[in-house]
Design a protein around this motif. Structure first.
Motif, short mmCIF file in Angstrom:
data_model
loop_
_atom_site.label_atom_id
_atom_site.label_comp_id
_atom_site.label_asym_id
_atom_site.label_seq_id
_atom_site.Cartn_x
_atom_site.Cartn_y
_atom_site.Cartn_z
N PHE A 6 25.52 42.94 79.62
CA PHE A 6 25.84 44.19 80.32
C PHE A 6 27.07 44.86 79.74
N ASP A 7 26.98 46.18 79.57
CA ASP A 7 28.18 46.96 79.40
C ASP A 7 28.91 46.92 80.75
N LEU A 8 30.20 47.24 80.75
CA LEU A 8 30.97 47.17 82.00
C LEU A 8 31.13 48.54 82.66
N ASP A 9 31.91 49.42 82.00
CA ASP A 9 32.24 50.73 82.59
C ASP A 9 30.99 51.59 82.73
N GLY A 10 30.64 51.93 83.97
CA GLY A 10 29.48 52.80 84.18
C GLY A 10 28.18 52.02 84.33
N VAL A 11 28.24 50.68 84.23
CA VAL A 11 27.04 49.86 84.43
C VAL A 11 27.29 48.88 85.59
N VAL A 166 22.15 46.23 78.62
CA VAL A 166 22.11 47.28 79.63
C VAL A 166 23.30 48.22 79.43
N GLU A 167 23.03 49.48 79.24
CA GLU A 167 24.04 50.44 78.79
C GLU A 167 23.94 51.80 79.49
N ASP A 168 25.09 52.42 79.73
CA ASP A 168 25.11 53.81 80.22
C ASP A 168 25.45 54.78 79.08
N ALA A 169 25.76 54.22 77.89
CA ALA A 169 26.24 55.06 76.78
C ALA A 169 25.20 55.20 75.68
MG MG Z 1 29.74 52.17 79.71
#
Ligand code: MG
Ligand code: BG6
Length: 210
Positions: A6-11, A166-169
């Motif tokens: 997992f990405d952290l910020d935004g996920v 898993v990413e928001d970017a």
């Molecule tokens: Mg992020």
């Protein structure tokens, strides 16, 4: 598939918004126009790369020393905002989904460009939940380079093709693809055509593995 990175910020948590607010504070101080489109381009990329994105709209150039001061200003502002973070900032949905994935036997890891990752995971009370944590302090190349995810897979002793990322970017999806991972886009990255899977909410992960 054996793991989720997992990405952290935004996920995992909404610290992407705190990054945005901290950059906005710096942009306002400098009189540089700054908006959500620029903020979205900053997702996943290193602090200095974010600064360069912001400075595209500046009307004069800055020395390396001035850039360092600006990056430090942004980080101090960001860290002050993180101070208010508590276990309550981990949503019930993320908490229960992570627990469900672990129960199903998936290994879980963090792959974040942020040097503030350890602080955030500790404040949320979930540092120990992960089989591996790789963050901005441990890498030379920021996303879209795959280094952060490759290191996480190595710590999990798994090949990339057995790990979801898993990413928001957009930069994070590109990093996952470059490393040979199976990518899942959420939030901003759910609109990115290169994501292998697109989800609207965190618990949709359970639909992918059922
Ligand atoms: Mg992020
Ligand atoms: C990423 C964020 O997780 O971490 C980026 O999406 C940020 O916006 C990067 O620039 C680096 O974060 P930090 O906390 O080391 O400045």
């Amino acid at each position: 598939m054996k793991a989720f990175i997992f990405d952290l910020d935004g996920v995992i948590c909404s610290t992407d918004e705190l990054h945005y607010l901290a950059w906005k504070a710096l942009a306002d101080r400098e009189g540089i126009p700054f908006d959500r489109v620029m903020g979205n381009r900053m997702r996943g990329v290193s602090r200095m790369a974010c600064l360069e994105i912001m400075l595209e709209k500046a009307n004069h150039s800055y020395t390396e020393e001035e850039k360092k001061e600006m990056a430090d200003f942004k980080n101090s502002h960001y860290v002050a905002l993180l101070d208010k973070l508590t276990e309550k900032d981990l949503s019930e949905e993320v908490r229960s989904t992570l627990q469900a994935l672990r129960k199903m036997g998936y290994r879980i890891a963090i792959g974040s460009s942020s040097k503030n990752t350890p602080i955030i995971l500790r404040k949320l009370g979930i540092y120990d939940w992960f089989d591996a944590v790789v963050d901005g302090n441990m890498i030379t190349h920021s996303k879209p380079h795959p280094e952060v995810f490759l290191k996480a897979a190595k710590l999990l002793c798994l090949p990339p093709e057995e790990c979801f990322v898993v990413e928001d970017a957009v930069a994070g999806i590109d990093a996952a693809k470059a490393g040979g991972f199976v990518s899942i886009g959420i939030s901003d990255a759910s609109r990115y055509e290169k994501a292998d899977y697109k989800i609207h909410t965190f618990s949709d992960l359970l639909n992918i593995v059922k």
